[in-house]
Scaffold this motif. Structure first.
Motif, mmCIF file in Angstrom:
data_model
loop_
_atom_site.group_PDB
_atom_site.id
_atom_site.type_symbol
_atom_site.label_atom_id
_atom_site.label_comp_id
_atom_site.label_asym_id
_atom_site.label_seq_id
_atom_site.Cartn_x
_atom_site.Cartn_y
_atom_site.Cartn_z
ATOM 1 N N GLU A 16 4.452 5.674 23.794
ATOM 2 C CA GLU A 16 3.728 6.094 22.402
ATOM 3 C C GLU A 16 4.147 5.532 21.074
ATOM 4 O OE1 GLU A 16 1.308 8.251 20.151
ATOM 5 O OE2 GLU A 16 1.118 8.093 22.439
ATOM 6 N N LEU A 17 5.664 5.313 21.035
ATOM 7 C CA LEU A 17 6.213 4.774 19.982
ATOM 8 C C LEU A 17 5.829 3.370 19.563
ATOM 9 C CD1 LEU A 17 9.684 6.593 19.864
ATOM 10 C CD2 LEU A 17 7.919 6.961 18.440
ATOM 11 N N ASN A 18 5.676 2.740 20.710
ATOM 12 C CA ASN A 18 5.244 1.398 20.848
ATOM 13 C C ASN A 18 3.858 1.145 20.215
ATOM 14 O OD1 ASN A 18 7.668 0.327 21.348
ATOM 15 N ND2 ASN A 18 7.346 0.043 23.466
ATOM 16 N N SER A 19 2.930 2.006 20.675
ATOM 17 C CA SER A 19 1.554 1.980 20.403
ATOM 18 C C SER A 19 1.442 2.432 18.970
ATOM 19 C CB SER A 19 0.765 3.293 21.306
ATOM 20 O OG SER A 19 -0.557 3.237 20.832
ATOM 21 N N GLN A 20 2.290 3.572 18.265
ATOM 22 C CA GLN A 20 2.033 3.609 16.950
ATOM 23 C C GLN A 20 2.753 2.581 16.113
ATOM 24 O OE1 GLN A 20 4.232 7.282 16.577
ATOM 25 N NE2 GLN A 20 2.729 8.770 17.614
ATOM 26 N N ASP A 21 3.569 2.058 16.509
ATOM 27 C CA ASP A 21 3.963 0.695 15.860
ATOM 28 C C ASP A 21 3.026 -0.359 15.753
ATOM 29 O OD1 ASP A 21 6.146 -0.438 14.254
ATOM 30 O OD2 ASP A 21 6.391 -1.745 16.008
ATOM 31 N N LEU A 22 2.351 -0.711 16.664
ATOM 32 C CA LEU A 22 1.266 -1.733 16.927
ATOM 33 C C LEU A 22 0.398 -1.460 16.054
ATOM 34 C CD1 LEU A 22 0.519 -4.281 18.173
ATOM 35 C CD2 LEU A 22 -0.640 -3.030 20.070
ATOM 36 N N GLU A 23 -0.050 0.088 16.024
ATOM 37 C CA GLU A 23 -1.383 0.296 15.016
ATOM 38 C C GLU A 23 -0.914 0.380 13.524
ATOM 39 O OE1 GLU A 23 -4.195 4.437 14.227
ATOM 40 O OE2 GLU A 23 -2.616 4.554 16.206
ATOM 41 N N ARG A 24 0.385 0.649 13.396
ATOM 42 C CA ARG A 24 0.841 0.662 11.900
ATOM 43 C C ARG A 24 0.817 -1.166 11.459
ATOM 44 N NH1 ARG A 24 5.207 -1.004 10.023
ATOM 45 N NH2 ARG A 24 6.360 -1.026 11.707
ATOM 46 N N LYS A 25 1.336 -1.725 12.399
ATOM 47 C CA LYS A 25 1.263 -3.335 11.955
ATOM 48 C C LYS A 25 -0.145 -3.883 11.981
ATOM 49 C CE LYS A 25 5.476 -4.186 14.348
ATOM 50 N NZ LYS A 25 6.197 -5.020 15.477
ATOM 51 N N GLY A 26 -1.063 -3.309 12.493
ATOM 52 C CA GLY A 26 -2.365 -3.786 12.579
ATOM 53 C C GLY A 26 -3.124 -3.457 11.074
ATOM 54 N N LYS A 27 -2.769 -1.960 10.919
ATOM 55 C CA LYS A 27 -3.381 -1.440 9.686
ATOM 56 C C LYS A 27 -2.736 -2.261 8.586
ATOM 57 C CE LYS A 27 -4.321 2.970 11.238
ATOM 58 N NZ LYS A 27 -3.937 4.527 10.942
ATOM 59 N N VAL A 30 -4.426 -5.682 8.334
ATOM 60 C CA VAL A 30 -5.788 -5.489 7.711
ATOM 61 C C VAL A 30 -5.911 -5.486 6.105
ATOM 62 C CG1 VAL A 30 -7.863 -4.163 7.772
ATOM 63 C CG2 VAL A 30 -6.888 -4.986 9.888
ATOM 64 N N ALA A 31 -4.874 -4.590 5.864
ATOM 65 C CA ALA A 31 -4.891 -4.134 4.154
ATOM 66 C C ALA A 31 -4.449 -5.463 3.572
ATOM 67 C CB ALA A 31 -3.943 -3.165 3.952
ATOM 68 N N ALA A 32 -3.386 -6.144 4.191
ATOM 69 C CA ALA A 32 -2.862 -7.265 3.510
ATOM 70 C C ALA A 32 -4.073 -8.273 3.251
ATOM 71 C CB ALA A 32 -1.902 -7.965 4.269
ATOM 72 N N ALA A 33 -5.149 -8.439 4.330
ATOM 73 C CA ALA A 33 -5.861 -9.398 4.397
ATOM 74 C C ALA A 33 -6.956 -9.067 3.088
ATOM 75 C CB ALA A 33 -6.695 -9.487 5.832
ATOM 76 N N LEU A 52 -5.460 -22.850 -7.954
ATOM 77 C CA LEU A 52 -4.388 -21.931 -8.144
ATOM 78 C C LEU A 52 -4.704 -20.663 -7.782
ATOM 79 C CD1 LEU A 52 -2.076 -21.242 -9.729
ATOM 80 C CD2 LEU A 52 -3.429 -20.894 -11.917
ATOM 81 N N ALA A 53 -5.978 -20.193 -7.718
ATOM 82 C CA ALA A 53 -6.048 -18.685 -6.968
ATOM 83 C C ALA A 53 -5.830 -18.716 -5.723
ATOM 84 C CB ALA A 53 -7.722 -18.412 -7.238
ATOM 85 N N LYS A 54 -6.218 -20.013 -5.013
ATOM 86 C CA LYS A 54 -5.761 -20.114 -3.500
ATOM 87 C C LYS A 54 -4.264 -20.161 -3.513
ATOM 88 C CE LYS A 54 -5.987 -23.193 0.354
ATOM 89 N NZ LYS A 54 -6.447 -24.770 0.805
ATOM 90 N N ASP A 55 -3.355 -20.694 -4.231
ATOM 91 C CA ASP A 55 -2.151 -20.685 -4.077
ATOM 92 C C ASP A 55 -1.620 -19.323 -4.527
ATOM 93 O OD1 ASP A 55 -1.812 -23.297 -3.627
ATOM 94 O OD2 ASP A 55 -1.249 -23.913 -5.699
ATOM 95 N N MET A 56 -2.161 -18.566 -5.348
ATOM 96 C CA MET A 56 -1.853 -17.186 -5.638
ATOM 97 C C MET A 56 -2.108 -16.180 -4.483
ATOM 98 S SD MET A 56 -3.506 -16.979 -9.550
ATOM 99 C CE MET A 56 -3.526 -15.141 -9.525
ATOM 100 N N ALA A 57 -3.373 -16.517 -3.816
ATOM 101 C CA ALA A 57 -3.548 -15.705 -2.673
ATOM 102 C C ALA A 57 -2.420 -16.003 -1.345
ATOM 103 C CB ALA A 57 -4.869 -15.877 -2.159
ATOM 104 N N THR A 58 -2.091 -17.329 -1.262
ATOM 105 C CA THR A 58 -1.301 -17.830 -0.439
ATOM 106 C C THR A 58 -0.045 -17.148 -0.530
ATOM 107 O OG1 THR A 58 -2.581 -19.571 -0.032
ATOM 108 C CG2 THR A 58 -0.140 -19.764 0.897
ATOM 109 N N ASP A 59 0.596 -17.019 -1.873
ATOM 110 C CA ASP A 59 1.880 -16.469 -2.052
ATOM 111 C C ASP A 59 1.794 -15.051 -1.713
ATOM 112 O OD1 ASP A 59 2.645 -18.919 -3.054
ATOM 113 O OD2 ASP A 59 2.511 -18.326 -5.101
ATOM 114 N N PHE A 60 0.745 -14.385 -2.056
ATOM 115 C CA PHE A 60 0.592 -12.736 -1.608
ATOM 116 C C PHE A 60 0.586 -12.634 -0.191
ATOM 117 C CE2 PHE A 60 -1.449 -8.865 -0.294
ATOM 118 C CZ PHE A 60 -0.851 -8.099 -0.975
ATOM 119 N N TRP A 61 -0.258 -13.401 0.468
ATOM 120 C CA TRP A 61 -0.275 -13.249 2.094
ATOM 121 C C TRP A 61 1.116 -13.529 2.576
ATOM 122 C CZ3 TRP A 61 -3.101 -11.140 5.733
ATOM 123 C CH2 TRP A 61 -2.842 -11.620 6.975
#
Length: 89
Positions: A16-27, A30-33, A52-61
């Motif tokens: 159950e804890l592993n499943s919750q962790d995987l769901e948290r990582k997935g969320k 998705v939010a980061a993307a 430059l915008a691409k570099d900014m987005a790459t830095d954030f990602w």
């Protein structure tokens, strides 16, 4: 309560804890993307050159996903690590 039933309870809890962790990582991914896309599109819409915008987005990602990368200050090229062997080479 037998040792096997206690072990079974702990295994169920671990699953159950592993499943919750995987769901948290997935969320988080998705939010980061979504935010990475917003960084790029909003920067371009605000007049920032696309490269430059691409570099900014790459830095954030990379920061959001905890991916180490190197910026070569001499050429201003951003180099992300190769994540998969044989991808396009």
């Amino acid at each position: 309560m037998s040792e096997d039933s206690v072990r079974g309870l702990f295994e169920d809890l671990e699953d159950e804890l592993n499943s919750q962790d995987l769901e948290r990582k997935g969320k988080h991914a998705v939010a980061a993307a979504r935010i990475t896309g917003l960084v790029f599109t909003d920067a371009v819409a605000s007049g920032v050159p696309a490269d430059l915008a691409k570099d900014m987005a790459t830095d954030f990602w990379a920061a959001a996903m905890n991916i180490p990368y190197v910026v070569d200050s001499a050429s201003t090229e951003t180099e992300l690590p190769k994540l998969f062997e044989g991808d396009g080479d």
